[in-house]
Every structure is written in C-alpha cells, then in structure tokens.
Design a protein around this motif. Sequence first.
Motif, PDB file in Angstrom:
ATOM      1  N   ASN A 194      -8.575   2.645  17.621  1.00 42.87           N
ATOM      2  CA  ASN A 194      -7.478   3.159  17.079  1.00 42.87           C
ATOM      3  C   ASN A 194      -6.769   2.547  15.776  1.00 42.87           C
ATOM      4  O   ASN A 194      -6.358   3.384  14.973  1.00 42.87           O
ATOM      5  CB  ASN A 194      -6.476   3.556  18.071  1.00 42.87           C
ATOM      6  N   ASP A 195      -6.583   1.325  15.910  1.00 41.36           N
ATOM      7  CA  ASP A 195      -6.134   0.470  14.723  1.00 41.36           C
ATOM      8  C   ASP A 195      -6.874   0.147  13.775  1.00 41.36           C
ATOM      9  O   ASP A 195      -6.245   0.311  12.449  1.00 41.36           O
ATOM     10  CB  ASP A 195      -5.212  -0.741  15.327  1.00 41.36           C
ATOM     11  N   ALA A 196      -8.105  -0.200  14.030  1.00 42.10           N
ATOM     12  CA  ALA A 196      -8.941  -0.519  12.873  1.00 42.10           C
ATOM     13  C   ALA A 196      -9.208   0.376  11.936  1.00 42.10           C
ATOM     14  O   ALA A 196      -9.351   0.286  10.789  1.00 42.10           O
ATOM     15  CB  ALA A 196     -10.186  -1.317  13.416  1.00 42.10           C
ATOM     16  N   PRO A 197      -9.721   1.595  12.523  1.00 45.85           N
ATOM     17  CA  PRO A 197      -9.855   2.813  11.560  1.00 45.85           C
ATOM     18  C   PRO A 197      -8.703   3.241  10.654  1.00 45.85           C
ATOM     19  O   PRO A 197      -8.930   4.030   9.745  1.00 45.85           O
ATOM     20  CB  PRO A 197     -10.126   3.857  12.698  1.00 45.85           C
ATOM     21  N   LYS A 198      -7.549   2.990  11.194  1.00 44.65           N
ATOM     22  CA  LYS A 198      -6.465   3.101  10.129  1.00 44.65           C
ATOM     23  C   LYS A 198      -6.741   2.364   8.878  1.00 44.65           C
ATOM     24  O   LYS A 198      -6.345   3.014   7.656  1.00 44.65           O
ATOM     25  CB  LYS A 198      -5.075   2.610  10.811  1.00 44.65           C
ATOM     26  N   THR A 199      -7.134   1.143   8.848  1.00 45.88           N
ATOM     27  CA  THR A 199      -7.383   0.326   7.762  1.00 45.88           C
ATOM     28  C   THR A 199      -8.716   0.992   6.834  1.00 45.88           C
ATOM     29  O   THR A 199      -8.698   1.052   5.649  1.00 45.88           O
ATOM     30  CB  THR A 199      -7.716  -0.965   8.097  1.00 45.88           C
ATOM     31  N   MET A 200      -9.459   1.508   7.705  1.00 45.62           N
ATOM     32  CA  MET A 200     -10.773   2.046   7.222  1.00 45.62           C
ATOM     33  C   MET A 200     -10.390   3.379   6.397  1.00 45.62           C
ATOM     34  O   MET A 200     -11.081   3.684   5.368  1.00 45.62           O
ATOM     35  CB  MET A 200     -11.709   2.354   8.469  1.00 45.62           C
ATOM     36  N   GLY A 201      -9.447   4.119   7.059  1.00 47.77           N
ATOM     37  CA  GLY A 201      -8.978   5.176   6.654  1.00 47.77           C
ATOM     38  C   GLY A 201      -8.242   5.393   5.084  1.00 47.77           C
ATOM     39  O   GLY A 201      -8.508   5.891   4.093  1.00 47.77           O
ATOM     40  N   VAL A 202      -7.420   4.163   5.007  1.00 48.10           N
ATOM     41  CA  VAL A 202      -6.743   3.636   3.882  1.00 48.10           C
ATOM     42  C   VAL A 202      -7.865   3.463   2.449  1.00 48.10           C
ATOM     43  O   VAL A 202      -8.055   3.797   1.688  1.00 48.10           O
ATOM     44  CB  VAL A 202      -5.909   2.648   3.998  1.00 48.10           C
ATOM     45  N   ILE A 203      -8.823   2.504   3.031  1.00 46.93           N
ATOM     46  CA  ILE A 203      -9.998   2.177   2.270  1.00 46.93           C
ATOM     47  C   ILE A 203     -10.736   3.419   1.648  1.00 46.93           C
ATOM     48  O   ILE A 203     -11.066   3.752   0.685  1.00 46.93           O
ATOM     49  CB  ILE A 203     -10.760   1.035   2.537  1.00 46.93           C
ATOM     50  N   LEU A 204     -11.025   4.243   2.767  1.00 44.37           N
ATOM     51  CA  LEU A 204     -11.842   5.629   2.371  1.00 44.37           C
ATOM     52  C   LEU A 204     -10.790   6.500   1.358  1.00 44.37           C
ATOM     53  O   LEU A 204     -11.489   7.073   0.619  1.00 44.37           O
ATOM     54  CB  LEU A 204     -11.883   6.356   3.725  1.00 44.37           C
ATOM     55  N   MET A 205      -9.566   6.357   1.797  1.00 48.39           N
ATOM     56  CA  MET A 205      -8.734   7.177   0.586  1.00 48.39           C
ATOM     57  C   MET A 205      -8.866   6.502  -0.753  1.00 48.39           C
ATOM     58  O   MET A 205      -8.910   7.347  -1.874  1.00 48.39           O
ATOM     59  CB  MET A 205      -7.264   7.054   1.117  1.00 48.39           C
ATOM     60  N   VAL A 206      -8.867   5.276  -0.947  1.00 47.95           N
ATOM     61  CA  VAL A 206      -9.211   4.538  -2.174  1.00 47.95           C
ATOM     62  C   VAL A 206     -10.384   5.059  -2.855  1.00 47.95           C
ATOM     63  O   VAL A 206     -10.478   5.272  -3.999  1.00 47.95           O
ATOM     64  CB  VAL A 206      -9.108   3.191  -2.221  1.00 47.95           C
ATOM     65  N   LEU A 207     -11.462   5.167  -2.040  1.00 48.32           N
ATOM     66  CA  LEU A 207     -12.777   5.311  -2.354  1.00 48.32           C
ATOM     67  C   LEU A 207     -13.004   6.765  -2.859  1.00 48.32           C
ATOM     68  O   LEU A 207     -13.487   7.026  -4.081  1.00 48.32           O
ATOM     69  CB  LEU A 207     -13.914   5.058  -1.464  1.00 48.32           C
ATOM     70  N   CYS A 208     -12.126   7.858  -2.219  1.00 47.08           N
ATOM     71  CA  CYS A 208     -12.087   9.202  -2.521  1.00 47.08           C
ATOM     72  C   CYS A 208     -11.248   9.171  -3.853  1.00 47.08           C
ATOM     73  O   CYS A 208     -11.867  10.339  -4.777  1.00 47.08           O
ATOM     74  CB  CYS A 208     -11.885   9.930  -1.409  1.00 47.08           C
ATOM     75  N   ILE A 209     -10.288   8.737  -4.102  1.00 44.72           N
ATOM     76  CA  ILE A 209      -9.400   8.747  -5.291  1.00 44.72           C
ATOM     77  C   ILE A 209     -10.410   8.508  -6.372  1.00 44.72           C
ATOM     78  O   ILE A 209     -10.299   9.050  -7.615  1.00 44.72           O
ATOM     79  CB  ILE A 209      -8.084   7.894  -5.340  1.00 44.72           C
ATOM     80  N   LEU A 210     -11.030   7.254  -6.244  1.00 41.68           N
ATOM     81  CA  LEU A 210     -11.956   6.891  -7.605  1.00 41.68           C
ATOM     82  C   LEU A 210     -13.047   7.972  -7.836  1.00 41.68           C
ATOM     83  O   LEU A 210     -13.420   8.155  -8.979  1.00 41.68           O
ATOM     84  CB  LEU A 210     -12.892   5.551  -6.956  1.00 41.68           C
ATOM     85  N   SER A 211     -13.624   8.539  -6.717  1.00 44.85           N
ATOM     86  CA  SER A 211     -14.698   9.664  -6.934  1.00 44.85           C
ATOM     87  C   SER A 211     -13.998  10.499  -7.544  1.00 44.85           C
ATOM     88  O   SER A 211     -14.644  11.270  -8.405  1.00 44.85           O
ATOM     89  CB  SER A 211     -15.338   9.896  -5.527  1.00 44.85           C
TER      90      SER A 211
END
Length: 340
Positions: A194-211
Amino acid sequence: MVFILAAGVIAVALLFAFINGFHDGCNVLATMVSSRSLPPRYALILGASSEFLGAIFLGRGVAKTVGLGILNIRFVTLWVVLAALLGAIIWNLITWYFGIPSSSSHALIGGLIGSGLAEAFFLGSHHLEVVNWISLGWIFAVLFISPPVGLLLGFLVTRLSFFLSRGASPKINRVFKILQVGSSFFIGLTHASNDAPKTMGVILMVLCILSLRKGVKVSFTVPGWVVYSSSFFLALGVLRVGWRIMRTVGTKIYRIRPIHGFGAQTGASIIILLSSLTGFPVSTTQIVNSSVMGAGASEKPKAVRWNVTRSILLTWIITIPLSALIAAGIYLLIRVLLII
C-alpha cells in the motif's frame, strides 16, 4: 529544462519513499521488537526484505489511484507534484522529530490537494476542477473507516488467541513469538503493497504530465524501473527506521507481549491487504496503531494509555490540512522566487 525538472521531481519522490520507510517502518517492527520476538538487527532484515517483496508483487492498483485519482493531471504541472512531495516530507520529519506516529499517506494526499488548489487559484483557471472530488471522497471514506476496523480486528484476533490458549503453560509465549514473526513478515508485505505504490503513483503522475506536454499518448502502466526503484528506497528506509516513533508504538500505548503483537499485526494485515487489492490507499500507521489499541483493550482496557492515543488521534486529524497548507505555501514560494 522540463526533463531536468521531471528528473528532480522523481528524485524527490524516491526520497519520499525512503522517508516513508524510515517513518512508517516502525509500524512493521515496533511490536515485534517490543515483545522481544526478534532482536532489532534481525527484525530490521525481516522488515526490509518483506517490504521489498511486497512492494514488487502487490498493490499496483494503489499506484494508479494516487497518480490519477486525486488530481486531474490535465490541470497540474510538475511544480505541483514537487510542492506536494516537499510538504509531505516536511510533515513526516516534524512528526518523526517529536516521535509521533502520523500518516505518510495523509501527508501525501494533503500535499497533493494543497499544491493543486494553490496552483489553480494562482493561475485563476479551473479552480476546483483540479481535484477529482468524487474519487477523493471514496479515498477519504476508506481512510477514515479502516482504523476502527483495524481496532476491531486487533481486538477480536487477540481475544480469540486468549481463548484458544486458555489453560496453557507459560511456554505458549514461545509459540506466539514464532507466530508474531510470521505476522510481522505478512504485515511487511501488506504495508509495502500500500505504501510503495504511493511513490509509484506520484512518479506515474510525472510521466503522464510529460506525455501530455509532448502531445503523445498517455500510458497508465507503471514501468518496471518505477516499481523496482520505489521498492528499493522504501526497503532502504525501513533499514534506517525511526526509533523514536517505534518507542511510542511499541511501549507507550500498551505493554505489548507476543500474543498482543500477533493479534495486532494479524488484524492490521488483513485490512491493509484488502485495501491494496481493491486499489485504495490507506494509512498503515493509523491501522497498525488502532490494532495495537484493540489488542491491548482485549485484555485490560484500562491498561491502554489512552492519553497517548489522544495525542496520536489529534495528529491524524490535523495531518491532511496542515500538510496541505505546507505544500500550498511551498508552491507559492516557488512561484514567487522563480517567477514562473
């Protein structure tokens, strides 16, 4: 410039994962160490290894919920994500310094809301549309329902353990020490899910904003390098666990014995795992602390130091609004200093 900023935000996200493990890892280890089921050195190794495995194999649904379910990525910039992470990190360090087990999940969610709304009002566009309010409502519902459920499960599992071991000799403690080591490994898996995917989610947000900025198709799949790097830094943080918070969880709420540790960790693991499998980010800190209270109350309610739990409860209540204010302040400071 945008890619340099994105790399910097991702680095800060991994720092948040490390501090998350450092701050919240005590929830995995506190009862095991306090009940003397394992020496601290071995507890750290068990905790870090279970966190790493749980982060890799479980809970990627939580990553998408955090990355796409809190803020509308069409209306936010990388500065929002940076300010949110810094706000959450600052709040975690403040509560660590005072030995208060607060929620990294609440801090991150509060940070995203605060910085997102700050940008919306600063730019004078979209305003409240920046937050996915319906999705956030469901997240809040699970966040606030899960601790009472954790308390109830900790109470019931411990009561059942007392019932099944009634009339047993003191040697039964050896059995519960072994069981607690198993439940500690299980809660490490579920905590990381539950906690590691929160960091994954933030990085995913960064990648989506770049896209979106490049005008290419947005991929909502979490890349492998994001999974492994987030898992590694979370586990590394657990190895450097915050002992101040561990003392609060392990000794100041209730005098924990192996039977209480087993009941608390088993109850907490069940609710955290169910939340991870359904994609809901929860406060593992709140759930573990509630389960410890439930385990203690199952034997002697008056023996639980409720004055300590009141201060913990107050921290839970104020974490989201204060981390939101800190993140909003950081965002506005970035805007003023960089004139962006």
